[in-house]
Scaffold this motif. Structure first.
Motif, PDB file in Angstrom:
ATOM      1  N   ASN A   6     -48.194 -55.718  -2.977  1.00 45.36           N
ATOM      2  CA  ASN A   6     -47.874 -55.189  -1.764  1.00 45.36           C
ATOM      3  C   ASN A   6     -46.621 -55.923  -1.348  1.00 45.36           C
ATOM      4  O   ASN A   6     -46.687 -57.355  -0.959  1.00 45.36           O
ATOM      5  N   TRP A   7     -45.322 -55.549  -1.025  1.00 46.17           N
ATOM      6  CA  TRP A   7     -44.148 -56.357  -0.526  1.00 46.17           C
ATOM      7  C   TRP A   7     -44.548 -57.173   0.597  1.00 46.17           C
ATOM      8  O   TRP A   7     -44.130 -58.381   0.581  1.00 46.17           O
ATOM      9  N   GLN A   8     -45.055 -56.696   1.869  1.00 47.70           N
ATOM     10  CA  GLN A   8     -45.145 -57.359   2.829  1.00 47.70           C
ATOM     11  C   GLN A   8     -46.208 -58.803   2.860  1.00 47.70           C
ATOM     12  O   GLN A   8     -46.001 -59.710   3.274  1.00 47.70           O
ATOM     13  N   GLN A   9     -47.295 -58.476   2.074  1.00 51.41           N
ATOM     14  CA  GLN A   9     -48.243 -59.583   1.657  1.00 51.41           C
ATOM     15  C   GLN A   9     -47.676 -60.472   0.779  1.00 51.41           C
ATOM     16  O   GLN A   9     -47.712 -61.812   1.004  1.00 51.41           O
ATOM     17  N   MET A  10     -46.698 -59.962  -0.316  1.00 56.33           N
ATOM     18  CA  MET A  10     -46.312 -61.081  -1.014  1.00 56.33           C
ATOM     19  C   MET A  10     -45.080 -61.822  -0.214  1.00 56.33           C
ATOM     20  O   MET A  10     -45.137 -63.237  -0.362  1.00 56.33           O
ATOM     21  N   PHE A  11     -44.308 -61.303   0.679  1.00 57.54           N
ATOM     22  CA  PHE A  11     -43.370 -61.902   1.656  1.00 57.54           C
ATOM     23  C   PHE A  11     -44.318 -62.817   2.478  1.00 57.54           C
ATOM     24  O   PHE A  11     -43.701 -64.130   2.628  1.00 57.54           O
ATOM     25  N   SER A  12     -45.195 -62.394   2.822  1.00 60.09           N
ATOM     26  CA  SER A  12     -46.090 -63.307   4.169  1.00 60.09           C
ATOM     27  C   SER A  12     -46.526 -64.548   3.229  1.00 60.09           C
ATOM     28  O   SER A  12     -46.441 -65.764   3.658  1.00 60.09           O
ATOM     29  N   PHE A  14     -45.377 -65.804   0.683  1.00 58.39           N
ATOM     30  CA  PHE A  14     -44.326 -66.683   0.080  1.00 58.39           C
ATOM     31  C   PHE A  14     -43.785 -67.533   1.322  1.00 58.39           C
ATOM     32  O   PHE A  14     -43.627 -68.689   1.174  1.00 58.39           O
ATOM     33  N   ILE A  15     -43.552 -67.104   2.524  1.00 58.31           N
ATOM     34  CA  ILE A  15     -43.144 -67.871   3.539  1.00 58.31           C
ATOM     35  C   ILE A  15     -44.341 -68.753   4.094  1.00 58.31           C
ATOM     36  O   ILE A  15     -43.842 -70.251   4.389  1.00 58.31           O
ATOM     37  N   ALA A  16     -45.534 -68.716   3.537  1.00 53.59           N
ATOM     38  CA  ALA A  16     -46.682 -69.423   4.325  1.00 53.59           C
ATOM     39  C   ALA A  16     -46.383 -70.687   3.301  1.00 53.59           C
ATOM     40  O   ALA A  16     -46.590 -71.754   3.782  1.00 53.59           O
ATOM     41  N   LEU A  17     -46.567 -70.648   1.764  1.00 52.60           N
ATOM     42  CA  LEU A  17     -46.313 -71.350   0.742  1.00 52.60           C
ATOM     43  C   LEU A  17     -44.990 -72.190   0.849  1.00 52.60           C
ATOM     44  O   LEU A  17     -44.995 -73.569   0.717  1.00 52.60           O
ATOM     45  N   PHE A  18     -44.024 -71.393   1.237  1.00 49.75           N
ATOM     46  CA  PHE A  18     -42.772 -72.223   1.372  1.00 49.75           C
ATOM     47  C   PHE A  18     -42.699 -73.203   2.667  1.00 49.75           C
ATOM     48  O   PHE A  18     -42.075 -74.381   2.516  1.00 49.75           O
ATOM     49  N   ALA A  19     -43.445 -72.823   3.704  1.00 53.25           N
ATOM     50  CA  ALA A  19     -43.634 -73.718   4.859  1.00 53.25           C
ATOM     51  C   ALA A  19     -44.451 -74.909   4.499  1.00 53.25           C
ATOM     52  O   ALA A  19     -44.171 -76.040   4.819  1.00 53.25           O
ATOM     53  N   VAL A  20     -45.581 -74.733   3.735  1.00 51.66           N
ATOM     54  CA  VAL A  20     -46.389 -75.789   3.593  1.00 51.66           C
ATOM     55  C   VAL A  20     -45.849 -76.613   2.494  1.00 51.66           C
ATOM     56  O   VAL A  20     -46.531 -77.983   2.457  1.00 51.66           O
ATOM     57  N   ILE A  21     -45.424 -76.187   1.416  1.00 53.34           N
ATOM     58  CA  ILE A  21     -44.866 -77.099   0.309  1.00 53.34           C
ATOM     59  C   ILE A  21     -43.744 -77.838   0.853  1.00 53.34           C
ATOM     60  O   ILE A  21     -43.363 -79.101   0.642  1.00 53.34           O
ATOM     61  N   ASP A  22     -42.812 -77.251   1.957  1.00 52.12           N
ATOM     62  CA  ASP A  22     -41.745 -77.710   2.458  1.00 52.12           C
ATOM     63  C   ASP A  22     -40.717 -78.619   1.551  1.00 52.12           C
ATOM     64  O   ASP A  22     -40.561 -79.868   2.040  1.00 52.12           O
ATOM     65  N   ILE A  23     -40.210 -78.104   0.674  1.00 45.86           N
ATOM     66  CA  ILE A  23     -39.410 -78.821  -0.244  1.00 45.86           C
ATOM     67  C   ILE A  23     -38.067 -79.587   0.187  1.00 45.86           C
ATOM     68  O   ILE A  23     -37.713 -80.453   0.009  1.00 45.86           O
ATOM     69  N   LEU A 125     -56.155 -70.995  -1.071  1.00 48.93           N
ATOM     70  CA  LEU A 125     -57.451 -70.099  -1.067  1.00 48.93           C
ATOM     71  C   LEU A 125     -57.717 -69.585   0.183  1.00 48.93           C
ATOM     72  O   LEU A 125     -58.174 -68.614   0.425  1.00 48.93           O
ATOM     73  N   SER A 126     -56.968 -70.071   1.372  1.00 50.35           N
ATOM     74  CA  SER A 126     -56.845 -69.353   2.719  1.00 50.35           C
ATOM     75  C   SER A 126     -56.122 -68.209   2.668  1.00 50.35           C
ATOM     76  O   SER A 126     -56.716 -67.118   3.098  1.00 50.35           O
ATOM     77  N   LEU A 127     -55.024 -67.951   1.756  1.00 54.14           N
ATOM     78  CA  LEU A 127     -54.401 -66.759   1.590  1.00 54.14           C
ATOM     79  C   LEU A 127     -55.141 -65.901   0.801  1.00 54.14           C
ATOM     80  O   LEU A 127     -55.190 -64.554   0.976  1.00 54.14           O
ATOM     81  N   ARG A 128     -56.037 -66.329  -0.229  1.00 56.53           N
ATOM     82  CA  ARG A 128     -56.864 -65.481  -1.049  1.00 56.53           C
ATOM     83  C   ARG A 128     -58.089 -64.696  -0.279  1.00 56.53           C
ATOM     84  O   ARG A 128     -58.451 -63.680  -0.700  1.00 56.53           O
ATOM     85  N   ASN A 135     -49.993 -60.619  -5.202  1.00 51.74           N
ATOM     86  CA  ASN A 135     -49.055 -61.045  -4.363  1.00 51.74           C
ATOM     87  C   ASN A 135     -48.939 -62.494  -4.234  1.00 51.74           C
ATOM     88  O   ASN A 135     -47.903 -63.062  -3.834  1.00 51.74           O
ATOM     89  N   ILE A 136     -49.977 -63.341  -4.247  1.00 53.27           N
ATOM     90  CA  ILE A 136     -50.046 -64.805  -3.980  1.00 53.27           C
ATOM     91  C   ILE A 136     -49.407 -65.497  -5.081  1.00 53.27           C
ATOM     92  O   ILE A 136     -48.495 -66.367  -4.981  1.00 53.27           O
ATOM     93  N   ILE A 137     -49.741 -64.833  -6.456  1.00 50.04           N
ATOM     94  CA  ILE A 137     -49.273 -65.668  -7.621  1.00 50.04           C
ATOM     95  C   ILE A 137     -47.746 -65.220  -7.762  1.00 50.04           C
ATOM     96  O   ILE A 137     -46.917 -66.140  -8.082  1.00 50.04           O
ATOM     97  N   ILE A 138     -47.131 -64.069  -7.464  1.00 51.87           N
ATOM     98  CA  ILE A 138     -45.593 -63.868  -7.266  1.00 51.87           C
ATOM     99  C   ILE A 138     -45.103 -64.799  -6.146  1.00 51.87           C
ATOM    100  O   ILE A 138     -44.182 -65.422  -6.799  1.00 51.87           O
ATOM    101  N   ALA A 139     -45.641 -64.704  -5.215  1.00 49.53           N
ATOM    102  CA  ALA A 139     -45.177 -65.728  -3.986  1.00 49.53           C
ATOM    103  C   ALA A 139     -45.006 -67.415  -4.752  1.00 49.53           C
ATOM    104  O   ALA A 139     -44.140 -67.860  -4.459  1.00 49.53           O
ATOM    105  N   LEU A 140     -45.942 -67.475  -5.251  1.00 49.93           N
ATOM    106  CA  LEU A 140     -46.038 -69.043  -5.898  1.00 49.93           C
ATOM    107  C   LEU A 140     -44.825 -69.369  -6.915  1.00 49.93           C
ATOM    108  O   LEU A 140     -44.190 -70.340  -6.658  1.00 49.93           O
ATOM    109  N   ILE A 141     -44.708 -68.222  -7.829  1.00 42.24           N
ATOM    110  CA  ILE A 141     -43.844 -68.324  -8.879  1.00 42.24           C
ATOM    111  C   ILE A 141     -42.626 -68.411  -8.254  1.00 42.24           C
ATOM    112  O   ILE A 141     -41.641 -69.265  -8.614  1.00 42.24           O
ATOM    113  N   LEU A 142     -42.210 -67.712  -7.069  1.00 36.13           N
ATOM    114  CA  LEU A 142     -41.035 -67.768  -6.431  1.00 36.13           C
ATOM    115  C   LEU A 142     -40.629 -69.062  -5.658  1.00 36.13           C
ATOM    116  O   LEU A 142     -39.585 -69.474  -5.832  1.00 36.13           O
ATOM    117  N   ASN A 143     -41.606 -69.655  -5.099  1.00 36.58           N
ATOM    118  CA  ASN A 143     -41.579 -70.973  -4.624  1.00 36.58           C
ATOM    119  C   ASN A 143     -41.324 -72.033  -5.674  1.00 36.58           C
ATOM    120  O   ASN A 143     -40.603 -72.985  -5.221  1.00 36.58           O
TER     121      ASN A 143
END
Length: 199
Positions: A6-12, A14-23, A125-128, A135-143
């Motif tokens: 799901n594009w929306q889940q994957m994007f959400s 991605f943004i959540a992980l992007f924010a928490v990893i904060d590279i 785990l919260s996203l899970r 969707n979470i795995i693709i978001a993680l790979i992109l991050n």
């Protein structure tokens, strides 16, 4: 494309992980490590972080079951951790102090706790609890691709954004994280209350 994709889940996610990893917010720390003569290997940092995060993503559930903790309870606890991380970013304070004995910069502090730290584990785990695994795995790979790019080009990224740019981005994602923490807490506390009422 994939079952459950799901594009929306994957994007959400991605943004959540992007924010928490904060590279981006970690660029000044990486530059400071390099100035102190501590080598930072972008590929090694990215691969180890990904292995740790994906391992926790799949084994985290087993660990929770071992301690008889359900995912909703973990998500509520995680909301507090993410809340504290967001306060660090917004208020420029240090809550999570890294006082470990290891001095090698790629593993500590870059991989842990900056990339694969408590915040990222909690977020996965919260996203899970809300999204399909794919969707979470693709978001993680992109991050992780983004992490590799930023870590390998820290000097250029800092020059491009400037200290002010990095500061503003950190504040913005601090507010995003705060909103995610509130949403995680409200969504999962309701489920917990409902489960308690059934018992």
């Amino acid at each position: 494309m994939f079952a459950g994709f799901n594009w929306q889940q994957m994007f959400s996610a991605f943004i959540a992980l992007f924010a928490v990893i904060d590279i981006i917010g970690s660029i000044p720390i990486i530059i400071n490590l390099k100035e102190k003569g501590k080598g930072v290997n972008a590929m090694k940092a990215t691969i180890i972080s990904f292995v740790l995060l994906i391992g926790f993503f799949y084994a985290g559930d087993m660990l929770l079951k071992l301690f008889r903790v359900d995912i909703e309870s973990f998500a509520v606890a995680g909301a507090f951790v993410i809340f504290l991380l967001s306060l660090e970013m917004i208020l420029d304070i240090e809550i999570f102090k890294n006082q470990g004995p290891i001095k090698e910069a790629t593993l500590v502090p870059l991989v842990f706790p900056l990339l694969a730290g408590a915040g990222a584990f909690t977020m996965l785990l919260s996203l899970r609890a809300e999204y399909a695994d794919i969707n979470i795995i693709i978001a993680l790979i992109l991050n992780m691709i983004w992490v590799y790019f930023v870590v390998s080009m820290t000097g250029r990224v800092e020059r491009f954004l400037g200290k002010g740019g990095i500061y503003i981005i950190r504040k913005f994602f601090g507010i995003i994280l705060l909103a995610i923490a509130v949403r995680l807490f409200t969504a999962n506390i309701t489920l917990l209350i409902e489960a308690l009422q059934k018992h």
